[in-house]
Motif scaffolding. Structure first.
Motif, PDB file in Angstrom:
ATOM      1  N   TYR A   9       3.554   3.390  -9.162  1.00  0.00           N
ATOM      2  CA  TYR A   9       3.348   4.486  -8.205  1.00  0.00           C
ATOM      3  C   TYR A   9       4.558   4.500  -7.258  1.00  0.00           C
ATOM      4  CZ  TYR A   9      -1.366   3.863 -10.000  1.00  0.00           C
ATOM      5  OH  TYR A   9      -2.452   3.728 -10.835  1.00  0.00           O
ATOM      6  N   ILE A  49       0.214   7.368  -5.089  1.00  0.00           N
ATOM      7  CA  ILE A  49      -0.993   6.563  -4.843  1.00  0.00           C
ATOM      8  C   ILE A  49      -2.123   7.464  -4.371  1.00  0.00           C
ATOM      9  CG2 ILE A  49      -2.001   4.713  -3.451  1.00  0.00           C
ATOM     10  CD1 ILE A  49       0.757   3.413  -3.359  1.00  0.00           C
ATOM     11  N   SER A  50      -1.796   8.387  -3.461  1.00  0.00           N
ATOM     12  CA  SER A  50      -2.810   9.311  -2.934  1.00  0.00           C
ATOM     13  C   SER A  50      -3.414  10.171  -4.035  1.00  0.00           C
ATOM     14  CB  SER A  50      -2.191  10.202  -1.849  1.00  0.00           C
ATOM     15  OG  SER A  50      -1.747   9.435  -0.755  1.00  0.00           O
ATOM     16  N   LEU A  74      -6.663  -0.454  -9.924  1.00  0.00           N
ATOM     17  CA  LEU A  74      -5.658   0.062  -8.987  1.00  0.00           C
ATOM     18  C   LEU A  74      -5.193  -0.952  -7.946  1.00  0.00           C
ATOM     19  CD1 LEU A  74      -3.884   2.271  -7.807  1.00  0.00           C
ATOM     20  CD2 LEU A  74      -5.893   3.135  -6.566  1.00  0.00           C
ATOM     21  N   LYS A 102       4.204   7.200  -1.995  1.00  0.00           N
ATOM     22  CA  LYS A 102       2.893   7.164  -1.341  1.00  0.00           C
ATOM     23  C   LYS A 102       2.011   8.289  -1.882  1.00  0.00           C
ATOM     24  CE  LYS A 102       0.115   5.714   2.033  1.00  0.00           C
ATOM     25  NZ  LYS A 102      -0.468   4.362   2.060  1.00  0.00           N
ATOM     26  N   ASP A 130      -3.038  -3.562  -9.471  1.00  0.00           N
ATOM     27  CA  ASP A 130      -1.723  -3.014  -9.831  1.00  0.00           C
ATOM     28  C   ASP A 130      -0.793  -3.015  -8.623  1.00  0.00           C
ATOM     29  OD1 ASP A 130      -2.203  -2.597 -12.500  1.00  0.00           O
ATOM     30  OD2 ASP A 130      -2.712  -0.466 -12.290  1.00  0.00           O
ATOM     31  N   LEU A 131      -1.320  -2.618  -7.470  1.00  0.00           N
ATOM     32  CA  LEU A 131      -0.496  -2.564  -6.255  1.00  0.00           C
ATOM     33  C   LEU A 131      -0.076  -3.969  -5.817  1.00  0.00           C
ATOM     34  CD1 LEU A 131      -2.463   0.161  -4.253  1.00  0.00           C
ATOM     35  CD2 LEU A 131      -0.320   0.443  -5.519  1.00  0.00           C
ATOM     36  N   LYS A 190      -3.624   9.387  -7.198  1.00  0.00           N
ATOM     37  CA  LYS A 190      -4.470   8.530  -8.025  1.00  0.00           C
ATOM     38  C   LYS A 190      -5.831   8.324  -7.367  1.00  0.00           C
ATOM     39  CE  LYS A 190      -5.525   5.801 -11.419  1.00  0.00           C
ATOM     40  NZ  LYS A 190      -5.749   6.357 -12.782  1.00  0.00           N
ATOM     41  N   CYS A 234      -8.132   3.098  -0.543  1.00  0.00           N
ATOM     42  CA  CYS A 234      -7.550   1.774  -0.715  1.00  0.00           C
ATOM     43  C   CYS A 234      -6.610   1.500   0.456  1.00  0.00           C
ATOM     44  CB  CYS A 234      -6.787   1.693  -2.029  1.00  0.00           C
ATOM     45  SG  CYS A 234      -6.178   0.038  -2.434  1.00  0.00           S
ATOM     46  N   THR A 269       4.031   1.870  -1.979  1.00  0.00           N
ATOM     47  CA  THR A 269       4.522   2.236  -3.307  1.00  0.00           C
ATOM     48  C   THR A 269       4.298   1.058  -4.254  1.00  0.00           C
ATOM     49  OG1 THR A 269       6.749   1.405  -2.837  1.00  0.00           O
ATOM     50  CG2 THR A 269       6.365   3.756  -2.449  1.00  0.00           C
ATOM     51  N   MET A 291       0.815  -1.210   0.000  1.00  0.00           N
ATOM     52  CA  MET A 291       0.000   0.000   0.000  1.00  0.00           C
ATOM     53  C   MET A 291       0.856   1.270   0.000  1.00  0.00           C
ATOM     54  SD  MET A 291      -3.148  -1.064  -0.083  1.00  0.00           S
ATOM     55  CE  MET A 291      -2.478  -2.376  -1.137  1.00  0.00           C
TER      56      MET A 291
END
Length: 423
Positions: free
Chosen positions: A56, A62-63, A110, A59, A113-114, A65, A74, A52, A50
Motif C-alpha cells: 500500500y 490503505i484507506s 491487513l 495512505k 501486512d502493514l 482497502k 485500523c 504506507t 499506518m
C-alpha cells in the motif's frame, strides 16, 4: 463471554468469544520496558506503519482497502504503563457472517501486512513519508504547550524529576524527532520485532479455530523473549516539599500537586486507594476538593485528582486566578490532611457505587473488555466479580488509613497572566 489464552511460542493469542457486538476487534500488542533514550522512535515507527507499506504505497491506498472491508478501521497507539511501554495495532471490522466468504481472511491479513511489509528499501524507511510523520508529531508536541492543563502536568512532572520515567513524553521533544533518520528508525523496527513481547487479543463472534489458524499464518513473529518487564516506577521521595513556579501566557494559573504514595501493597493499589482517590477528587462533582475549592470558596471551575498507579504518584490539578494561588494551595493541603480523619460512610458508598457502575459500563465496549483482560493477564487487576466484591468491602477506616500513605513531593505552578510566558 468466554476468554481463552492460546500460547504460540513467540506470541500469545487471547480469544474473547461473545455475540454482543456486530464487529470484531483485534489488537496486536507490542510490550517492553521503556527506553527513555529511544521511546520517541517507537511513537514515530507505529505512525509510519499506518501510513504506507510495501503493498500500500500511499495512505489513500490503505484507506481504499479499509473501505473495501466495509469501512473497517485500523490504527496504532502507544501508551506508557509505569516502566513499561505498550504499542498496539488495532483492527475493527464487521462480523464475517454478514459478508462474503474471503472477508475474514482479508480483514485479519491487513494489519499484519502493514507490520511485516513496511515501505522499506535497503533497510531504510521512505524518507518522504517519514518527514510527513515527523511534522505531524512535532505539531502534536507543540499542541501540548497550547493546552494549559497538559502543559502544566508535562512541565510539572519534569520539575518533579526530569530523570524519572514518569516525566517522559512518549513523543519526545522536537529536537529528538528531528534526529530520527530512515535508517535508525528501521533499526528500531527490527529491535521491536526481535525483543518485544507480543500478545494478540481478538473479541467478537467467530469460529475460534479458524481465527487462530489465520492469525498464526499471518503473525510471523519468530523470537522468544525471556527478559522481565517491570511496571512499577520507584520514584524518589523528597525529604522536603519543593515548589516550582514558571510563567505562561495563559489567563489563569495551573496549580499542580504531585504526591508520592508510600509503600502501598498490591491490594491497597487495587482497592482502598482507588476509593480514596474518588473521594478526594477523582470522582464526579461531589468530591472533597471540588466542594472545598469551588462550592465553598468559588476559586475554580474544576479540580481533579489522578492516581498514577504504576508511577506510585497522586496528582492534583486545578486552574485559578493568579491572586488565589496561595489560598488554593492552603485549601488543597487542608483537604489532603482532612482525608486522614474525616471520611464519611456515605462518601465511601457513593465512591464504591461509582466504581462498580464504571466496571459494568466497561462491558459495553470491545476495547474496554480487551483492556480488562490485558490487565488481568498482567496481574494488574482481578477478575470483575472479585473486583466488585472487594470494592464493596471497603470502609471509611480503610480509606483514612490509606490517606496516611501519601506525601507531598512537589507543588508546580504554571503562573497565568504573564504576557510573554517567560520566567
Amino acid at each position: 463471554m468466554v476468554y481463552k489464552l492460546h500460547k504460540n511460542g513467540s506470541f500469545n493469542i487471547h480469544t474473547i468469544k461473545t455475540d454482543r457486538f456486530k464487529n470484531i476487534r483485534m489488537e496486536i500488542m507490542f510490550r517492553n520496558n521503556v527506553d527513555i533514550a529511544s521511546v520517541h522512535k517507537r511513537t514515530v515507527l507505529f505512525d509510519m506503519l499506518m501510513e504506507t507499506g510495501e503493498y500500500y504505497k500511499t495512505k489513500r491506498a490503505i484507506s481504499l482497502k479499509l473501505e473495501e472491508l466495509y469501512n473497517a478501521v485500523c490504527y496504532a497507539t502507544s501508551i506508557r504503563m509505569g516502566n513499561a511501554v505498550l504499542s498496539s495495532v488495532a483492527m475493527d471490522f464487521l462480523n464475517p457472517k454478514y459478508t462474503e466468504e474471503d472477508y475474514l481472511d482479508e480483514a485479519l491479513k491487513l494489519p499484519f501486512d502493514l507490520i511485516f511489509h513496511p515501505d522499506v528499501t535497503d533497510n531504510e524507511f521512505n524518507d518522504e513519508i517519514l518527514e510527513i510523520v515527523k511534522t505531524r508529531i512535532i505539531s502534536d508536541i507543540k499542541n501540548i504547550n497550547e493546552d494549559p492543563q497538559r502543559s502544566a502536568i508535562t512541565k510539572g512532572l519534569k520539575a518533579f524529576d526530569k530523570e524519572s520515567v514518569s516525566s517522559i513524553n512518549l513523543s519526545g521533544s522536537e529536537e529528538k524527532i528531528h534526529e530520527i533518520t530512515s535508517s535508525n528508525l528501521y533499526e528500531t523496527y527490527q529491535d521491536i520485532l526481535t525483543h518485544d513481547y507480543i500478545d494478540i487479543f481478538i473479541i467478537g463472534d467467530f469460529d475460534e479455530n479458524v481465527v487462530i489458524s489465520k492469525i498464526v499464518e499471518y503473525a510471523s513473529f519468530k523470537t522468544i523473549k525471556t527478559h522481565e518487564i517491570t511496571m512499577d516506577v520507584k520514584n524518589k521521595i523528597a525529604k522536603k516539599t519543593k515548589e516550582v513556579v514558571e510563567s505562561s501566557p495563559f489567563s489563569q494559573s495551573q496549580v499542580l500537586f504531585i504526591l508520592n504514595t508510600l509503600n502501598l501493597t498490591d491490594y491497597e493499589k487495587k482497592y482502598p486507594f482507588i476509593i480514596y482517590n474518588m473521594i478526594l477528587g477523582g470522582g464526579a462533582l461531589e468530591t472533597k476538593l471540588y466542594r472545598k475549592l469551588r462550592d465553598e470558596n468559588s476559586l475554580c471551575y474544576n479540580i481533579q485528582s489522578l492516581f498514577q498507579k504504576n508511577d506510585n504518584l497522586e496528582l492534583i490539578i486545578t486552574a485559578v486566578d493568579k491572586d488565589n494561588e496561595n489560598k488554593t494551595k492552603s485549601l488543597i493541603n487542608a483537604t489532603i490532611k482532612e482525608m486522614e480523619t474525616k471520611v464519611s460512610d456515605d462518601e465511601v458508598k457513593r465512591a464504591v457505587s461509582a466504581i462498580i457502575s464504571s466496571i459494568n459500563i466497561s462491558l459495553d465496549s470491545p476495547d474496554r473488555i480487551i483492556d480488562i483482560h490485558l490487565f488481568q493477564y498482567l496481574n494488574s487487576i482481578d477478575d470483575i466479580e472479585t473486583r466488585i466484591n472487594e470494592f464493596k468491602k471497603i470502609t471509611k477506616k480503610d480509606v483514612m488509613n490509606i490517606a496516611k500513605k501519601v506525601k507531598l513531593n512537589t507543588i508546580y505552578i504554571l503562573r497565568g497572566g504573564e504576557e510573554n510566558g517567560e520566567n
